[in-house]
Scaffold this motif. Structure first.
Motif, PDB file in Angstrom:
ATOM      1  N   GLU A 172       0.807  -1.089   0.214  1.00  0.00           N
ATOM      2  CA  GLU A 172       0.043   0.071   0.078  1.00  0.00           C
ATOM      3  C   GLU A 172       0.710   1.258  -0.072  1.00  0.00           C
ATOM      4  O   GLU A 172       0.813   2.259  -0.664  1.00  0.00           O
ATOM      5  N   GLU A 173       2.032   1.227   0.776  1.00  0.00           N
ATOM      6  CA  GLU A 173       2.996   2.414   0.951  1.00  0.00           C
ATOM      7  C   GLU A 173       3.576   2.631  -0.476  1.00  0.00           C
ATOM      8  O   GLU A 173       3.544   3.860  -1.084  1.00  0.00           O
ATOM      9  N   ALA A 174       3.913   1.490  -1.128  1.00  0.00           N
ATOM     10  CA  ALA A 174       4.486   1.699  -2.499  1.00  0.00           C
ATOM     11  C   ALA A 174       3.569   2.159  -3.523  1.00  0.00           C
ATOM     12  O   ALA A 174       3.946   2.964  -4.181  1.00  0.00           O
ATOM     13  N   GLU A 177       1.835   9.426  -5.670  1.00  0.00           N
ATOM     14  CA  GLU A 177       2.304  10.850  -5.439  1.00  0.00           C
ATOM     15  C   GLU A 177       3.360  10.982  -6.690  1.00  0.00           C
ATOM     16  O   GLU A 177       3.337  12.094  -6.678  1.00  0.00           O
ATOM     17  N   GLU A 178       4.345  10.102  -6.726  1.00  0.00           N
ATOM     18  CA  GLU A 178       5.492  10.502  -7.863  1.00  0.00           C
ATOM     19  C   GLU A 178       4.702  10.766  -9.109  1.00  0.00           C
ATOM     20  O   GLU A 178       5.055  11.784  -9.844  1.00  0.00           O
ATOM     21  N   GLU A 181       2.195  17.425 -12.495  1.00  0.00           N
ATOM     22  CA  GLU A 181       2.221  18.668 -12.028  1.00  0.00           C
ATOM     23  C   GLU A 181       3.349  19.315 -12.732  1.00  0.00           C
ATOM     24  O   GLU A 181       3.259  20.634 -13.022  1.00  0.00           O
ATOM     25  N   GLU A 182       4.555  18.840 -12.670  1.00  0.00           N
ATOM     26  CA  GLU A 182       5.564  19.487 -13.394  1.00  0.00           C
ATOM     27  C   GLU A 182       5.415  19.587 -14.957  1.00  0.00           C
ATOM     28  O   GLU A 182       5.771  20.778 -15.265  1.00  0.00           O
ATOM     29  N   GLU A 183       4.762  18.529 -15.729  1.00  0.00           N
ATOM     30  CA  GLU A 183       4.449  18.636 -16.888  1.00  0.00           C
ATOM     31  C   GLU A 183       3.364  19.889 -17.215  1.00  0.00           C
ATOM     32  O   GLU A 183       3.652  20.653 -18.011  1.00  0.00           O
TER      33      GLU A 183
END
Length: 102
Positions: free
Chosen positions: A80-82, A88-89, A95-97
């Motif tokens: 789940e964390e992965a 998130e990544e 967002e960067e794009e």
């Protein structure tokens, strides 16, 4: 008189012999009863040992099952964390794009 005394002595000896046999029989009976009681105690102890042995085995099985459950829970949590990190990544990359496009 001698014959009467001899007969009396013979009867006394015979009675003593009978009493000795009766005493020996009583002793044998007591020994048999003790042996039976000892066997019962041994059987009970064996039964208790078996019961405790099963209990120990069951406890060991429970511990193994608990350990497995904890490992599975930890694995699931790590997955789940992965997934969250990957999401998130991905969101950060999007967002960067978007910023680059504007």
């Amino acid at each position: 008189e001698d014959k009467a005394e001899e007969e009396a002595m013979a009867e006394d000896e015979a009675e003593k012999g009978v009493q000795e046999e009766v005493a020996e029989c009583k002793i044998e009976e007591e020994e048999e009863e003790e042996a039976i009681a000892e066997q019962a105690v041994v059987k009970e102890e064996v039964a208790e040992d078996k019961a405790q042995g099963r209990t120990v085995e069951e406890e060991e099985e429970e511990e193994v099952a608990d350990d497995k459950a904890h490992e599975e829970a930890a694995d699931e949590e790590a997955k789940e964390e992965a997934v969250e990190e990957a999401e998130e990544e991905e969101a950060a990359e999007e967002e960067e794009e978007e910023e680059r496009e504007t």
